[in-house]
Scaffold this motif. Structure first.
Motif, PDB file in Angstrom:
ATOM      1  N   VAL A   1       0.166  12.571   0.347  1.00  0.00           N
ATOM      2  CA  VAL A   1      -0.963  11.592   0.707  1.00  0.00           C
ATOM      3  C   VAL A   1      -0.497  10.630   2.033  1.00  0.00           C
ATOM      4  CG1 VAL A   1      -2.518   9.839  -0.058  1.00  0.00           C
ATOM      5  CG2 VAL A   1      -1.541  11.217  -1.931  1.00  0.00           C
ATOM      6  N   VAL A   2       0.333  10.669   2.553  1.00  0.00           N
ATOM      7  CA  VAL A   2       0.620   9.926   3.587  1.00  0.00           C
ATOM      8  C   VAL A   2       1.005  10.923   4.613  1.00  0.00           C
ATOM      9  CG1 VAL A   2       2.946   8.330   5.075  1.00  0.00           C
ATOM     10  CG2 VAL A   2       2.279   7.748   2.963  1.00  0.00           C
TER      11      VAL A   2
ATOM     12  N   THR B   1       7.617   6.616   3.317  1.00  0.00           N
ATOM     13  CA  THR B   1       7.350   6.118   1.591  1.00  0.00           C
ATOM     14  C   THR B   1       9.147   5.367   1.568  1.00  0.00           C
ATOM     15  OG1 THR B   1       8.298   8.057   1.761  1.00  0.00           O
ATOM     16  CG2 THR B   1       6.328   8.130   2.009  1.00  0.00           C
TER      17      THR B   1
ATOM     18  N   VAL C   1       1.215  -0.905   0.118  1.00  0.00           N
ATOM     19  CA  VAL C   1       0.254   0.301  -0.249  1.00  0.00           C
ATOM     20  C   VAL C   1       0.643   0.784   0.280  1.00  0.00           C
ATOM     21  CG1 VAL C   1      -1.463   1.474   1.103  1.00  0.00           C
ATOM     22  CG2 VAL C   1      -1.825  -1.098   1.155  1.00  0.00           C
ATOM     23  N   LEU C   2       1.789   1.472   0.720  1.00  0.00           N
ATOM     24  CA  LEU C   2       3.013   2.460   0.746  1.00  0.00           C
ATOM     25  C   LEU C   2       3.577   2.529  -0.112  1.00  0.00           C
ATOM     26  CD1 LEU C   2       3.942   1.966   4.237  1.00  0.00           C
ATOM     27  CD2 LEU C   2       2.755   3.824   3.632  1.00  0.00           C
TER      28      LEU C   2
ATOM     29  N   LEU D   1       1.600   4.720  -2.622  1.00  0.00           N
ATOM     30  CA  LEU D   1       1.412   5.698  -1.832  1.00  0.00           C
ATOM     31  C   LEU D   1       2.363   7.610  -2.263  1.00  0.00           C
ATOM     32  CD1 LEU D   1      -0.564   5.238   1.518  1.00  0.00           C
ATOM     33  CD2 LEU D   1      -1.483   6.091  -1.540  1.00  0.00           C
TER      34      LEU D   1
ATOM     35  N   THR E   1       6.794   9.865   7.683  1.00  0.00           N
ATOM     36  CA  THR E   1       6.563  10.058   6.365  1.00  0.00           C
ATOM     37  C   THR E   1       7.218  10.113   5.551  1.00  0.00           C
ATOM     38  OG1 THR E   1       4.895  12.278   6.750  1.00  0.00           O
ATOM     39  CG2 THR E   1       5.525  11.530   4.374  1.00  0.00           C
TER      40      THR E   1
END
Length: 323
Positions: free
Chosen positions: A151-152, A196, A143-144, A147, A192
Motif C-alpha cells: 500500500v505504501v 514501514t 497510520v504507517l 499500512l 517504502t
C-alpha cells in the motif's frame, strides 16, 4: 575473567546460531522436496521425453534419498558451493549474486536512514510530549504501522511517478550499467521500507525516552544547572539507546526478509524475486540458498544486537562476569 566469560557466551551464541541455520535449512529442504510436481519435469516442460527427465533427475541427484540429497547439499555449502540451478544448470551463487547485491543496497540504505531518524524523531516526540510537534510525529507513525508495504509503495508510485513525474514507477535495474548511475531507481523502494519500519521504531524510542525524561537522575541533572542539550547527550540518549537496540535489530532483521513484497511492487531484481521465481520453478538449490542467506542475516543481526546490549549495559556486563 570478564573476557573469558564473554568468549564462552559468544561461543554458545555462535553454536546456537549454527543450529538455527541447520534447522531452518532442513525444514525448508523438506518442505520444498515434498511440494507437488517434479523439479526435473518443471525444468524441461510437461511434454519432455521421460528419458530426458530421468537423466536430469540423475544429474542433479534427485533420484537419491532425501537425507542423502540434504547431506550432499549441506557439504557443498560448507565449502562455498550452493549447487546448480535445476532449470538453467548455472551455479546458484552466480545467478543470485547480482540480485543479492541489489537487495543489500536496498536494505543497507534503509537501515542507515532508519537508525538516526528513529532516535531523532522519537526523542523529539518525547521532549514535546502531547504538544503539536509530538502529534505531527506520532499521528503519521500510527497510520504507517497499520499500512502494509504494497500500500505504501503504491501510494508513493502514484504521487511521485504518476502525479509529479519525478521518479520512475518501477526499478528495472540494467546489468550493463553501474548501480550508481541508476541510483534513482532505489529511491522509492528505500522510502517504502523506511516508512514501514520507521514507524515502529519511533514509537518504541518515544516510549523509552518519555520514561527516561521522567527519571530522578534526569531531574537532578537539571537541578544541578545542566543545559537541555547536555542532559540529552549525557543522560537521555545513552539510556534510550540500549532498550531500543533490540527493536532496531528486529526491524533490521525484518528488512532482510521483508523486502520480497517491496521488490515485487517495484519489480526490482533482488533476492525476493529470485526466491519467488525459484519456488514457482521448484528450483530447490536456489530456494535453499536464498533461505539460508536470509536466515544467516537474521541470526547475525540478532547476535550483534545481543553483544551491543551487553556492552552498553553495565548491569549485564556485571551479571555475565559473575556467572
Amino acid at each position: 575473567m570478564i573476557i573469558a566469560r564473554f568468549s564462552k557466551l559468544l561461543i554458545g551464541r555462535l553454536a546456537l546460531s549454527i543450529l538455527t541455520l541447520v534447522a531452518v535449512s532442513a525444514v525448508v529442504f523438506t518442505a520444498t522436496l515434498y511440494l507437488p510436481g517434479d523439479p526435473a519435469r518443471a525444468a524441461l516442460g510437461a511434454k519432455a521425453d521421460p528419458a530426458a527427465v530421468e537423466a536430469l533427475r540423475v544429474e542433479f541427484g534427485l533420484d537419491r534419498p532425501a537425507f542423502s540429497q540434504y547431506v550432499s547439499w549441506a557439504t557443498g555449502v560448507v565449502s562455498g558451493d550452493f549447487g546448480k540451478s535445476i532449470p538453467s544448470g548455472r551455479p546458484v551463487w552466480e545467478m543470485i549474486r547480482p540480485k543479492a547485491i541489489n537487495t543489500v543496497i536496498l536494505t543497507a540504505s534503509s537501515l542507515l536512514l532508519l537508525i538516526p531518524l528513529s532516535f531523532l524523531l522519537g526523542i523529539a516526540a518525547a521532549i514535546w510530549k502531547d504538544r503539536f510537534p509530538d502529534h505531527i510525529i506520532t499521528v503519521p507513525t500510527i497510520v504507517l504501522v497499520a499500512l502494509p508495504e504494497f500500500v505504501v509503495g503504491t501510494v508513493l508510485i502514484v504521487v511521485f511517478a504518476v502525479g509529479l513525474h519525478l521518479l520512475p514507477p518501477v526499478s528495472l535495474i540494467q546489468g550493463n550499467r553501474t548501480l550508481l548511475s541508476q541510483s534513482t531507481l532505489f529511491f522509492l523502494p528505500v522510502v517504502t521500507l523506511l516508512c514501514t519500519t520507521l514507524a515502529q521504531v519511533v514509537r518504541m524510542v518515544r516510549a523509552v525516552a518519555i520514561e527516561v525524561l521522567s527519571a530522578e537522575y534526569v531531574y537532578m541533572a537539571r537541578l544541578r544547572g545542566l543545559g537541555s542539550g547536555r542532559v540529552l547527550i549525557r543522560h537521555v540518549f545513552p539510556n534510550v539507546v540500549t532498550p531500543s537496540i533490540q527493536t532496531i535489530a528486529l526491524n533490521a532483521a525484518w528488512l532482510a526478509g521483508g523486502v520480497v513484497v517491496t521488490e515485487a511492487v517495484f519489480q526490482l531484481p533482488g533476492i525476493g524475486s529470485a526466491f519467488a521465481d525459484a519456488v514457482i520453478n521448484r528450483d530447490m538449490p536456489t530456494v535453499l540458498a536464498v533461505t539460508l542467506l536470509i536466515t544467516a542475516t537474521y541470526v547475525l543481526i540478532n547476535l550483534i544486537s545481543e553483544i551491543l546490549i551487553m556492552f552498553l549495559n553495565p548491569r549485564l556486563r556485571a551479571q555475565h562476569a559473575v556467572l
